[in-house]
Design a protein around this motif. Structure first.
Motif, PDB file in Angstrom:
ATOM      1  N   LYS A 110       0.793  -1.222   0.000  1.00 59.54           N
ATOM      2  CA  LYS A 110       0.000   0.000   0.000  1.00 59.54           C
ATOM      3  C   LYS A 110       0.827   1.274   0.000  1.00 59.54           C
ATOM      4  N   CYS A 111       2.146   1.131  -0.028  1.00 58.91           N
ATOM      5  CA  CYS A 111       3.027   2.295  -0.022  1.00 58.91           C
ATOM      6  C   CYS A 111       3.665   2.457  -1.400  1.00 58.91           C
ATOM      7  N   PRO A 112       4.299   3.587  -1.686  1.00 64.47           N
ATOM      8  CA  PRO A 112       5.060   3.710  -2.927  1.00 64.47           C
ATOM      9  C   PRO A 112       6.177   2.671  -2.975  1.00 64.47           C
ATOM     10  N   VAL A 113       6.370   2.074  -4.133  1.00 69.26           N
ATOM     11  CA  VAL A 113       7.372   1.017  -4.306  1.00 69.26           C
ATOM     12  C   VAL A 113       8.234   1.335  -5.526  1.00 69.26           C
ATOM     13  N   MET A 114       9.534   1.182  -5.373  1.00 72.76           N
ATOM     14  CA  MET A 114      10.440   1.247  -6.522  1.00 72.76           C
ATOM     15  C   MET A 114      11.066  -0.130  -6.696  1.00 72.76           C
ATOM     16  N   LEU A 115      10.743  -0.785  -7.800  1.00 71.27           N
ATOM     17  CA  LEU A 115      11.310  -2.083  -8.126  1.00 71.27           C
ATOM     18  C   LEU A 115      12.551  -1.870  -8.974  1.00 71.27           C
ATOM     19  N   VAL A 116      13.633  -2.572  -8.636  1.00 71.25           N
ATOM     20  CA  VAL A 116      14.894  -2.397  -9.339  1.00 71.25           C
ATOM     21  C   VAL A 116      15.448  -3.765  -9.724  1.00 71.25           C
ATOM     22  N   VAL A 117      15.939  -3.861 -10.962  1.00 69.67           N
ATOM     23  CA  VAL A 117      16.587  -5.095 -11.402  1.00 69.67           C
ATOM     24  C   VAL A 117      17.543  -4.763 -12.537  1.00 69.67           C
ATOM     25  N   GLY A 118      18.638  -5.512 -12.624  1.00 70.69           N
ATOM     26  CA  GLY A 118      19.547  -5.351 -13.749  1.00 70.69           C
ATOM     27  C   GLY A 118      18.989  -6.017 -14.993  1.00 70.69           C
ATOM     28  N   LYS A 154      23.715   5.565 -10.382  1.00 68.93           N
ATOM     29  CA  LYS A 154      22.382   5.583 -10.990  1.00 68.93           C
ATOM     30  C   LYS A 154      21.304   5.211  -9.978  1.00 68.93           C
ATOM     31  N   LEU A 155      21.612   4.270  -9.106  1.00 65.19           N
ATOM     32  CA  LEU A 155      20.626   3.870  -8.106  1.00 65.19           C
ATOM     33  C   LEU A 155      20.405   4.991  -7.085  1.00 65.19           C
ATOM     34  N   SER A 211      10.074  13.097 -19.075  1.00 64.62           N
ATOM     35  CA  SER A 211       8.850  13.180 -18.281  1.00 64.62           C
ATOM     36  C   SER A 211       7.889  12.081 -18.696  1.00 64.62           C
ATOM     37  N   GLY A 212       7.011  11.717 -17.779  1.00 61.49           N
ATOM     38  CA  GLY A 212       5.994  10.728 -18.061  1.00 61.49           C
ATOM     39  C   GLY A 212       4.770  11.067 -17.261  1.00 61.49           C
ATOM     40  N   PRO A 213       3.622  10.603 -17.634  1.00 63.35           N
ATOM     41  CA  PRO A 213       2.404  10.946 -16.912  1.00 63.35           C
ATOM     42  C   PRO A 213       2.441  10.418 -15.495  1.00 63.35           C
ATOM     43  N   PRO A 214       2.286  11.278 -14.492  1.00 62.74           N
ATOM     44  CA  PRO A 214       2.308  10.806 -13.116  1.00 62.74           C
ATOM     45  C   PRO A 214       1.235   9.754 -12.894  1.00 62.74           C
ATOM     46  N   GLY A 215       1.547   8.803 -12.039  1.00 64.98           N
ATOM     47  CA  GLY A 215       0.564   7.802 -11.706  1.00 64.98           C
ATOM     48  C   GLY A 215       0.585   6.581 -12.586  1.00 64.98           C
ATOM     49  N   HIS A 216       1.592   6.429 -13.425  1.00 63.73           N
ATOM     50  CA  HIS A 216       1.682   5.245 -14.270  1.00 63.73           C
ATOM     51  C   HIS A 216       3.060   4.599 -14.095  1.00 63.73           C
ATOM     52  N   THR A 217       3.047   3.283 -14.032  1.00 61.04           N
ATOM     53  CA  THR A 217       4.319   2.557 -13.974  1.00 61.04           C
ATOM     54  C   THR A 217       4.901   2.478 -15.377  1.00 61.04           C
ATOM     55  N   MET A 218       6.191   2.683 -15.494  1.00 64.89           N
ATOM     56  CA  MET A 218       6.818   2.438 -16.786  1.00 64.89           C
ATOM     57  C   MET A 218       8.142   1.740 -16.590  1.00 64.89           C
ATOM     58  N   GLU A 219       8.429   0.850 -17.511  1.00 66.26           N
ATOM     59  CA  GLU A 219       9.718   0.156 -17.486  1.00 66.26           C
ATOM     60  C   GLU A 219      10.763   1.081 -18.070  1.00 66.26           C
ATOM     61  N   VAL A 220      11.894   1.200 -17.374  1.00 64.84           N
ATOM     62  CA  VAL A 220      12.917   2.127 -17.836  1.00 64.84           C
ATOM     63  C   VAL A 220      14.266   1.468 -17.822  1.00 64.84           C
ATOM     64  N   SER A 221      15.158   1.964 -18.635  1.00 63.87           N
ATOM     65  CA  SER A 221      16.543   1.536 -18.622  1.00 63.87           C
ATOM     66  C   SER A 221      17.413   2.743 -18.403  1.00 63.87           C
ATOM     67  N   CYS A 222      18.486   2.557 -17.643  1.00 61.18           N
ATOM     68  CA  CYS A 222      19.364   3.691 -17.401  1.00 61.18           C
ATOM     69  C   CYS A 222      20.805   3.227 -17.377  1.00 61.18           C
ATOM     70  N   MET A 270      17.911  -1.563 -14.923  1.00 60.34           N
ATOM     71  CA  MET A 270      19.176  -0.871 -15.072  1.00 60.34           C
ATOM     72  C   MET A 270      20.100  -1.609 -16.042  1.00 60.34           C
ATOM     73  N   ALA A 271      20.529  -0.908 -17.070  1.00 65.80           N
ATOM     74  CA  ALA A 271      21.447  -1.486 -18.042  1.00 65.80           C
ATOM     75  C   ALA A 271      22.847  -1.593 -17.448  1.00 65.80           C
ATOM     76  N   ASP A 272      23.559  -2.612 -17.875  1.00 59.15           N
ATOM     77  CA  ASP A 272      24.965  -2.791 -17.499  1.00 59.15           C
ATOM     78  C   ASP A 272      25.168  -2.858 -15.992  1.00 59.15           C
ATOM     79  N   SER A 273      24.215  -3.428 -15.295  1.00 61.13           N
ATOM     80  CA  SER A 273      24.337  -3.476 -13.833  1.00 61.13           C
ATOM     81  C   SER A 273      24.444  -4.891 -13.292  1.00 61.13           C
ATOM     82  N   GLY A 274      24.191  -5.899 -14.133  1.00 64.28           N
ATOM     83  CA  GLY A 274      24.306  -7.276 -13.663  1.00 64.28           C
ATOM     84  C   GLY A 274      23.304  -7.611 -12.583  1.00 64.28           C
TER      85      GLY A 274
END
Length: 367
Positions: free
Chosen positions: A250-258, A298-299, A356-367, A284-288
């Motif tokens: 029920k809280c904000p969540v940031m999921l992270v994976v290489g 980046k993290l 920028s992206g519309p607030p309130g939507h999950t998006m998959e990102v690479s960095c 995350m790109a190039d993070s293993g």
């Protein structure tokens, strides 16, 4: 927080040691004092290390490490990173070591029943009760991410946010068990754990990082304890997360994976089960397999925006990824006193900016 009487009695056995964190200091910086505590819980003793002092109206950052590691080997690279200093100046930190994983831990006696991951989560209220902390922002990796997720499901009012790296919310299926048993016939415990922590490409490359962690795990004096934690992880229950269902974070969540991590598919599936207005997905790109070790910069940047989205550190200085797109972020980050639970985090490695992206939507990102 239940069973207060018995827990308070157990806390009478509290041990406290004054230590100083070993890390390279920036010019003009003084060593950061740390206090390590060991407290009894209904499921045994747990050790945790506290850095800094509590800040008014701010939660503590509480970390939980993965199998084969302790809080230092899992998080030191991240929290010693230069840009992270701005964050840790604003929050007290609590680094939890799973039982028997702390430095110098004695090996558990033969037949010792190691806590399940659910029981490890049930130890956290004892820690917060002792410290008199009412809320946390959890940062967990692998097994630690699972532990913090389980805790958040049972104590949602005490968790303001979660950063979950390499989270696998699912119990092992029959095929997984068969593969695990087959691997166990030909591989040592240390090699199996390394395969859990790092990608096959990383292990084949045998970089200095891999050599370092292979040496740490293979020659760990508490390897028997590590195996017990590993077994508890492999016997975890399904978190039963369901988007729009009764069981959810029920809280904000940031999921992270290489992008080449062993747990990429599990994290993608976890993302599909969480509320998209509450969740940010950072690939995350190039993070293993361990982005907190290989891409701490980046993290850190992503963590800073996550905190800003929760209403903290609104006046934080902008860093390299955001200077050209400050305006786009103002629509996705709230200010203190006006917290919104719906935030989107996005990063682009190609342009070095935060699109920028519309607030309130999950998006998959690479960095």
């Amino acid at each position: 927080m239940e069973n207060g009487g018995s827990r308070q009695a157990g806390m009478a056995e509290l041990q406290e040691v004054q230590i100083t964190e070993e890390k390279p200091l920036l010019p003009g910086q003084t060593p950061e004092a740390a206090k390590t505590h060991s407290v009894e819980t209904p499921y045994g003793s747990v050790t945790f290390t506290v850095y800094g002092t509590p800040k008014p109206k701010r939660p503590a950052i509480l970390t939980y490490h993965d199998v084969g590691l302790n809080y230092k080997s899992c998080f030191q690279s991240l929290f010693q990173f230069g840009d992270m200093q701005e964050i840790i100046q604003n929050f007290v930190r609590v680094h939890v070591d799973a039982p028997g994983m702390e430095e110098g831990a004695p090996v558990f006696p033969l037949g010792y029943q190691y806590p399940s991951l659910d029981q490890l989560a049930d130890m956290i209220p004892c820690i917060l009760q002792y410290l008199n902390f009412s809320a946390i922002i959890g940062v967990g990796v692998g097994a630690g991410a699972y532990v913090l997720s389980r805790y958040a499901l049972t104590h949602p009012d005490t968790v303001e946010g979660l950063v979950l790296i390499n989270i696998d919310p699912n119990a092992k299926g029959w095929m997984d068990w068969a593969a695990h048993k087959l691997t166990g016939l030909t591989s040592s415990i240390s090699e199996m754990i390394l395969g859990h922590l790092f990608s096959q490409e990383e292990l084949s490359g045998n970089s200095e990082l891999i050599q370092k962690y292979r040496n740490i795990i293979t020659h760990a004096p508490n390897l028997d304890n590590i195996e017990l934690y590993w077994n508890s992880y492999n016997n975890r229950r399904d978190l039963n997360l369901e988007r729009g269902g009764a069981v959810t974070l029920k809280c904000p969540v940031m999921l992270v994976v290489g992008d080449q991590a062993p747990h990429e598919d599990a994290v993608v599936e976890c993302n599909s089960k969480l509320d998209p207005t509450q969740t940010s997905f950072l690939k995350m790109a190039d993070s293993g397999g361990q982005p907190q070790l290989t891409q701490p910069g980046k993290l850190t940047e992503a963590f800073k925006y996550f905190l800003q989205g929760m209403g903290y550190m609104a006046s934080s200085c902008m860093t390299r990824l955001s200077r050209s797109r400050t305006a786009s972020l103002t629509s996705a980050a709230s200010i203190d006193g006006n917290r919104s639970r719906s935030r989107t985090l996005s990063q682009s490695s190609e342009s070095g900016t935060l699109p920028s992206g519309p607030p309130g939507h999950t998006m998959e990102v690479s960095c």
